[in-house]
Write a protein that holds these residues in place. Structure first.
Motif, mmCIF file in Angstrom:
data_model
loop_
_atom_site.group_PDB
_atom_site.id
_atom_site.type_symbol
_atom_site.label_atom_id
_atom_site.label_comp_id
_atom_site.label_asym_id
_atom_site.label_seq_id
_atom_site.Cartn_x
_atom_site.Cartn_y
_atom_site.Cartn_z
ATOM 1 N N GLN A 21 0.850 -1.191 0.000
ATOM 2 C CA GLN A 21 0.000 0.000 0.000
ATOM 3 C C GLN A 21 0.890 1.246 0.000
ATOM 4 O OE1 GLN A 21 -3.022 -0.348 -0.507
ATOM 5 N NE2 GLN A 21 -3.782 -2.246 0.410
ATOM 6 N N PRO A 22 0.885 2.027 -1.082
ATOM 7 C CA PRO A 22 1.704 3.247 -1.109
ATOM 8 C C PRO A 22 1.242 4.246 -0.054
ATOM 9 C CG PRO A 22 0.230 3.154 -3.005
ATOM 10 C CD PRO A 22 0.137 1.817 -2.331
ATOM 11 N N ALA A 23 2.124 5.188 0.262
ATOM 12 C CA ALA A 23 1.845 6.142 1.337
ATOM 13 C C ALA A 23 0.582 6.939 1.080
ATOM 14 C CB ALA A 23 3.041 7.076 1.530
ATOM 15 N N TRP A 24 0.360 7.382 -0.166
ATOM 16 C CA TRP A 24 -0.800 8.230 -0.434
ATOM 17 C C TRP A 24 -2.103 7.457 -0.213
ATOM 18 C CZ3 TRP A 24 -4.469 7.221 -4.199
ATOM 19 C CH2 TRP A 24 -4.115 6.326 -5.228
ATOM 20 N N VAL A 25 -2.103 6.158 -0.525
ATOM 21 C CA VAL A 25 -3.298 5.345 -0.299
ATOM 22 C C VAL A 25 -3.584 5.240 1.191
ATOM 23 C CG1 VAL A 25 -4.260 3.019 -0.475
ATOM 24 C CG2 VAL A 25 -3.094 4.032 -2.434
ATOM 25 N N ARG A 26 -2.545 4.988 1.987
ATOM 26 C CA ARG A 26 -2.731 4.842 3.426
ATOM 27 C C ARG A 26 -3.211 6.142 4.058
ATOM 28 N NH1 ARG A 26 2.511 2.937 2.946
ATOM 29 N NH2 ARG A 26 3.295 4.323 4.573
ATOM 30 N N ILE A 27 -2.652 7.263 3.644
ATOM 31 C CA ILE A 27 -3.048 8.564 4.207
ATOM 32 C C ILE A 27 -4.514 8.863 3.901
ATOM 33 C CG2 ILE A 27 -2.703 11.060 4.038
ATOM 34 C CD1 ILE A 27 0.286 10.452 3.549
ATOM 35 N N PHE A 28 -4.895 8.715 2.629
ATOM 36 C CA PHE A 28 -6.281 9.000 2.247
ATOM 37 C C PHE A 28 -7.248 8.012 2.880
ATOM 38 C CE2 PHE A 28 -4.226 11.266 -1.367
ATOM 39 C CZ PHE A 28 -4.815 12.501 -1.169
ATOM 40 N N HIS A 29 -6.821 6.767 3.019
ATOM 41 C CA HIS A 29 -7.677 5.746 3.635
ATOM 42 C C HIS A 29 -8.039 6.127 5.062
ATOM 43 C CE1 HIS A 29 -8.159 2.147 6.197
ATOM 44 N NE2 HIS A 29 -8.857 1.656 5.198
ATOM 45 N N TRP A 30 -7.043 6.497 5.863
ATOM 46 C CA TRP A 30 -7.307 6.796 7.273
ATOM 47 C C TRP A 30 -8.041 8.115 7.448
ATOM 48 C CZ3 TRP A 30 -7.471 2.873 10.188
ATOM 49 C CH2 TRP A 30 -6.604 1.789 10.001
ATOM 50 N N ILE A 31 -7.787 9.085 6.578
ATOM 51 C CA ILE A 31 -8.549 10.338 6.646
ATOM 52 C C ILE A 31 -10.012 10.078 6.297
ATOM 53 C CG2 ILE A 31 -8.878 12.617 5.606
ATOM 54 C CD1 ILE A 31 -5.862 12.827 5.290
ATOM 55 N N ASN A 32 -10.225 9.282 5.240
ATOM 56 C CA ASN A 32 -11.599 8.927 4.869
ATOM 57 C C ASN A 32 -12.300 8.186 5.996
ATOM 58 O OD1 ASN A 32 -11.953 9.992 2.305
ATOM 59 N ND2 ASN A 32 -11.129 8.209 1.258
ATOM 60 N N ALA A 33 -11.580 7.257 6.635
ATOM 61 C CA ALA A 33 -12.176 6.478 7.715
ATOM 62 C C ALA A 33 -12.589 7.378 8.874
ATOM 63 C CB ALA A 33 -11.187 5.417 8.197
ATOM 64 N N ILE A 81 -9.902 13.783 -4.199
ATOM 65 C CA ILE A 81 -8.487 13.626 -4.556
ATOM 66 C C ILE A 81 -8.128 12.146 -4.673
ATOM 67 C CG2 ILE A 81 -6.115 14.063 -3.816
ATOM 68 C CD1 ILE A 81 -7.117 16.583 -2.420
ATOM 69 N N TYR A 82 -8.663 11.347 -3.753
ATOM 70 C CA TYR A 82 -8.399 9.902 -3.779
ATOM 71 C C TYR A 82 -8.925 9.284 -5.072
ATOM 72 C CZ TYR A 82 -8.759 4.968 -2.484
ATOM 73 O OH TYR A 82 -8.660 3.597 -2.469
ATOM 74 N N LEU A 83 -10.133 9.668 -5.482
ATOM 75 C CA LEU A 83 -10.701 9.135 -6.721
ATOM 76 C C LEU A 83 -9.877 9.549 -7.933
ATOM 77 C CD1 LEU A 83 -14.548 9.653 -6.163
ATOM 78 C CD2 LEU A 83 -13.299 7.488 -6.190
ATOM 79 N N VAL A 84 -9.465 10.817 -7.972
ATOM 80 C CA VAL A 84 -8.678 11.307 -9.099
ATOM 81 C C VAL A 84 -7.345 10.565 -9.188
ATOM 82 C CG1 VAL A 84 -7.437 13.306 -10.026
ATOM 83 C CG2 VAL A 84 -9.757 13.588 -9.159
ATOM 84 N N LEU A 85 -6.672 10.414 -8.053
ATOM 85 C CA LEU A 85 -5.389 9.710 -8.043
ATOM 86 C C LEU A 85 -5.564 8.228 -8.386
ATOM 87 C CD1 LEU A 85 -3.604 11.243 -4.910
ATOM 88 C CD2 LEU A 85 -3.031 11.593 -7.321
ATOM 89 N N GLY A 86 -6.636 7.638 -7.873
ATOM 90 C CA GLY A 86 -6.889 6.230 -8.166
ATOM 91 C C GLY A 86 -7.098 5.983 -9.648
#
Length: 209
Positions: free
Chosen positions: A20-32, A86-91
């Protein structure tokens, strides 16, 4: 004396695979965090004008009263919308969604569901999602988009008349919003339960490896 094979020495010397890259982990926990705040404050708002013959216990609500619930809900709403967008755009831009979530086939979902129910689903390669996971992640993304849009329709029914009309009016938009919330809560329960059953999947979302 225990001998260490060449394969064992190679496995020890090689760094753990990044999953899991850093940006995925950051956005995941903020979303949660934002989603949990929105759910708890949303239950407080719901209690002020229930749709059904029940209300949520004050112990699982946030805000203390209607105005407090609204303040928390709107604050988390902006965080969730910006972070989620931002998460959707990056994904999409990085191709992660295409690699991780596709393809999905009815036969694949059925096979993985049978394997999961019989305890035969393997979790050796955490970099790949099984087809049940793929389907659930796609569905929760869609539900997340709908819950935001229905929330906007409820929040600004005059300014967003066209959006409120899409949901069949203000009252129906509230029901759509509630149903989407319930689906997200169900997803979170299953998601957390699976993370506890497969702890290494939780570790990868914390440290990436």
């Amino acid at each position: 004396m225990t001998r260490i094979s060449a394969d064992d020495r190679l496995a020890v010397s090689q760094p753990a695979k990044a999953i899991q890259p850093a940006w995925v982990r950051i956005f995941h926990w903020i979303n949660a965090a934002a989603m949990i705040v929105m759910i708890l404050s949303g239950w407080q708002i719901y209690n002020a004008s229930p749709l059904f013959d029940f209300t949520f216990s004050p112990f699982v609500t946030l805000g203390g009263w209607l105005a407090g619930g609204l303040l928390w809900h709107f604050a988390a709403m902006w965080l969730l919308m910006v972070n989620g967008l931002i998460y959707l755009v990056l994904g999409l831009a990085t191709g992660r969604f295409r690699r991780k979530l596709l393809p999905i086939t009815p036969s694949g979902v059925a096979a993985d569901a049978r394997a999961a129910l019989t305890g035969k689903l393997r979790h050796d390669d955490l970099s790949r999602y099984n087809q049940v996971q793929k389907l659930l992640y796609v569905l929760v993304i869609v539900v997340g988009i709908v819950v935001v849009l229905s929330g906007l329709a409820i929040w600004k029914p005059v300014q967003f008349q066209w959006l409120t009309a899409v949901f069949g009016g203000y009252d129906l938009a509230r029901y759509v919003h509630f149903i989407c919330m319930a689906l997200i809560v169900a997803f979170l329960v299953v998601h957390v339960a699976l993370a506890l059953l497969v702890p290494k999947s939780l570790r990868t979302m914390i440290i990436g490896r």
